[in-house]
Design an enzyme around this catalytic site. Structure first.
Site, mmCIF file in Angstrom:
data_model
loop_
_atom_site.group_PDB
_atom_site.id
_atom_site.type_symbol
_atom_site.label_atom_id
_atom_site.label_comp_id
_atom_site.label_asym_id
_atom_site.label_seq_id
_atom_site.Cartn_x
_atom_site.Cartn_y
_atom_site.Cartn_z
ATOM 1 N N ASP A 51 0.691 -1.179 0.068
ATOM 2 C CA ASP A 51 -0.049 0.060 -0.074
ATOM 3 C C ASP A 51 0.719 1.205 0.008
ATOM 4 O O ASP A 51 1.989 1.336 0.541
ATOM 5 C CB ASP A 51 -0.989 0.020 1.282
ATOM 6 N N ASN A 69 -10.679 -2.819 -6.401
ATOM 7 C CA ASN A 69 -10.063 -1.869 -6.922
ATOM 8 C C ASN A 69 -10.633 -1.346 -8.416
ATOM 9 O O ASN A 69 -9.946 -0.577 -8.972
ATOM 10 C CB ASN A 69 -8.669 -2.397 -7.141
HETATM 11 C C1 FPP Z 1 -2.387 0.183 -3.335
HETATM 12 O O1 FPP Z 1 -1.522 1.519 -3.155
HETATM 13 C C2 FPP Z 1 -1.440 -0.569 -4.102
HETATM 14 C C3 FPP Z 1 -2.174 -1.304 -5.198
HETATM 15 C C4 FPP Z 1 -3.725 -1.265 -5.354
HETATM 16 C C5 FPP Z 1 -1.443 -1.765 -6.309
HETATM 17 C C6 FPP Z 1 -0.364 -2.262 -5.856
HETATM 18 C C7 FPP Z 1 0.412 -3.102 -6.887
HETATM 19 C C8 FPP Z 1 1.830 -2.890 -7.196
HETATM 20 C C9 FPP Z 1 2.732 -2.702 -6.266
HETATM 21 C C10 FPP Z 1 2.604 -3.619 -8.329
HETATM 22 C C11 FPP Z 1 2.068 -4.883 -8.620
HETATM 23 C C12 FPP Z 1 2.954 -5.557 -9.627
HETATM 24 C C13 FPP Z 1 2.602 -6.649 -10.176
HETATM 25 C C14 FPP Z 1 3.915 -7.222 -10.778
HETATM 26 C C15 FPP Z 1 1.507 -7.135 -10.493
HETATM 27 P P1 FPP Z 1 -2.535 2.622 -3.482
HETATM 28 O O2 FPP Z 1 -2.413 2.932 -4.826
HETATM 29 O O3 FPP Z 1 -4.003 2.432 -2.956
HETATM 30 O O4 FPP Z 1 -1.803 3.662 -2.534
HETATM 31 P P2 FPP Z 1 -2.486 5.223 -1.639
HETATM 32 O O5 FPP Z 1 -3.411 4.571 -0.613
HETATM 33 O O6 FPP Z 1 -1.378 5.812 -1.510
HETATM 34 O O7 FPP Z 1 -3.343 5.779 -2.794
#
Ligand code: FPP
Length: 258
Positions: free
Chosen positions: A38, A86
């Site tokens: 996250d 998501n």
């Molecule tokens: C949450 O952070 C993250 C996600 C929903 C996506 C996670 C994906 C990756 C780290 C890359 C995955 C890689 C592969 C190879 C599949 P957020 O966007 O909710 O962060 P925020 O809370 O700061 O907005």
């Protein structure tokens, strides 16, 4: 001179990490580590970059984390890459996230094969774009004979839906006489979950300071040790995984006993 000091500092830091890695390996390591990655969006925002830049940076950390987890002898690493919730994100962000498995595996699959990693996935495949699914299925196929660490992507995964589907299949199998309801127990119920081939996680890590599960492995995390950090996922480094495991190794797990 300055460069020499920097080099010396880097070497001494990396040898400290190396020593910590060797120390960790002397004790039992968590067999299955699950991570809620996250903070990509906040990482990007802090740098005045689009959110997708945070996801791209997060993808690179997936590679580093996989490599270290494998080196530490962790048997399975489950990464929450995309939840069933998501899809509510802006279209361009969803499209970008759905391209990441291709980009990641397009670049790193040969190394994963070489490192004896097995790629697996939990989540609902049906809603995934065909290009995303193709990349994952190719990686699963190309690594199916490996017997090293399982790199398990939770993609379009939601724990409540998973449990509900398991209940429906159990009811169906009871009606069909395939199983006897009185013989149903925690182990046999677990075999109806998407994680049927995996042990429950021993350690859950969540980055970015959020202290919640967000519909992730609710059944499987019943006795898991949790480790939360303020660090945003793109800043998650070797040091943080090592720290989480050091903390885990100091905890006493009682599984409800004394
Ligand atoms: C949450 O952070 C993250 C996600 C929903 C996506 C996670 C994906 C990756 C780290 C890359 C995955 C890689 C592969 C190879 C599949 P957020 O966007 O909710 O962060 P925020 O809370 O700061 O907005």
């Amino acid at each position: 001179m300055l460069n020499k000091i920097k080099l010396w500092k880097n070497q001494s830091q990396s040898s400290t990490l190396r020593e910590r890695i060797e120390d960790i390996k002397k004790l039992p390591v968590p067999r299955h580590v699950a991570i809620i990655m996250d903070g990509n969006g906040r990482w990007a925002k802090k740098r005045a970059l689009p959110r997708i830049a945070g996801h791209h940076a997060g993808m690179k950390v997936v590679r580093k984390t996989t490599k270290l987890a494998n080196e530490l002898g962790i048997e399975a690493l489950t990464l929450y890459a995309f939840s069933t919730e998501n899809w509510k994100r802006p279209k361009n962000e969803v499209e970008y996230l759905m391209k990441l498995p291709e980009e990641f595996l397009g670049t790193f699959l040969p190394e994963l094969i070489e490192e004896n990693v097995q790629v697996k996935m939990i989540g609902y495949k049906e809603q995934l774009p065909s290009h995303t699914l193709r990349a994952i299925e190719k990686a699963m196929e190309d690594t199916k004979n490996n017997d090293g660490m399982i790199l398990n992507f939770a993609l379009n995964y939601g724990s409540r839906a998973e449990i509900l589907d398991a209940v429906k299949r159990v009811l169906n199998d009871c009606q069909e006489g395939i199983i006897d309801m009185n013989e149903l127990n925690e182990d046999s119920f677990s075999s109806y979950l998407m994680t049927s081939e995996l042990e429950d996680p021993d350690l859950l890590i969540r980055t970015s300071g959020e202290i919640r599960l967000s519909n992730f492995m609710l059944w499987q995390l019943a006795y898991t040790e949790f480790w939360f950090t303020e660090v945003l996922w793109p800043d998650f480094a070797e040091d943080h995984l090592i720290k989480a495991i050091e903390v885990f190794q100091k905890r006493q797990r009682r599984f409800g006993g004394v």
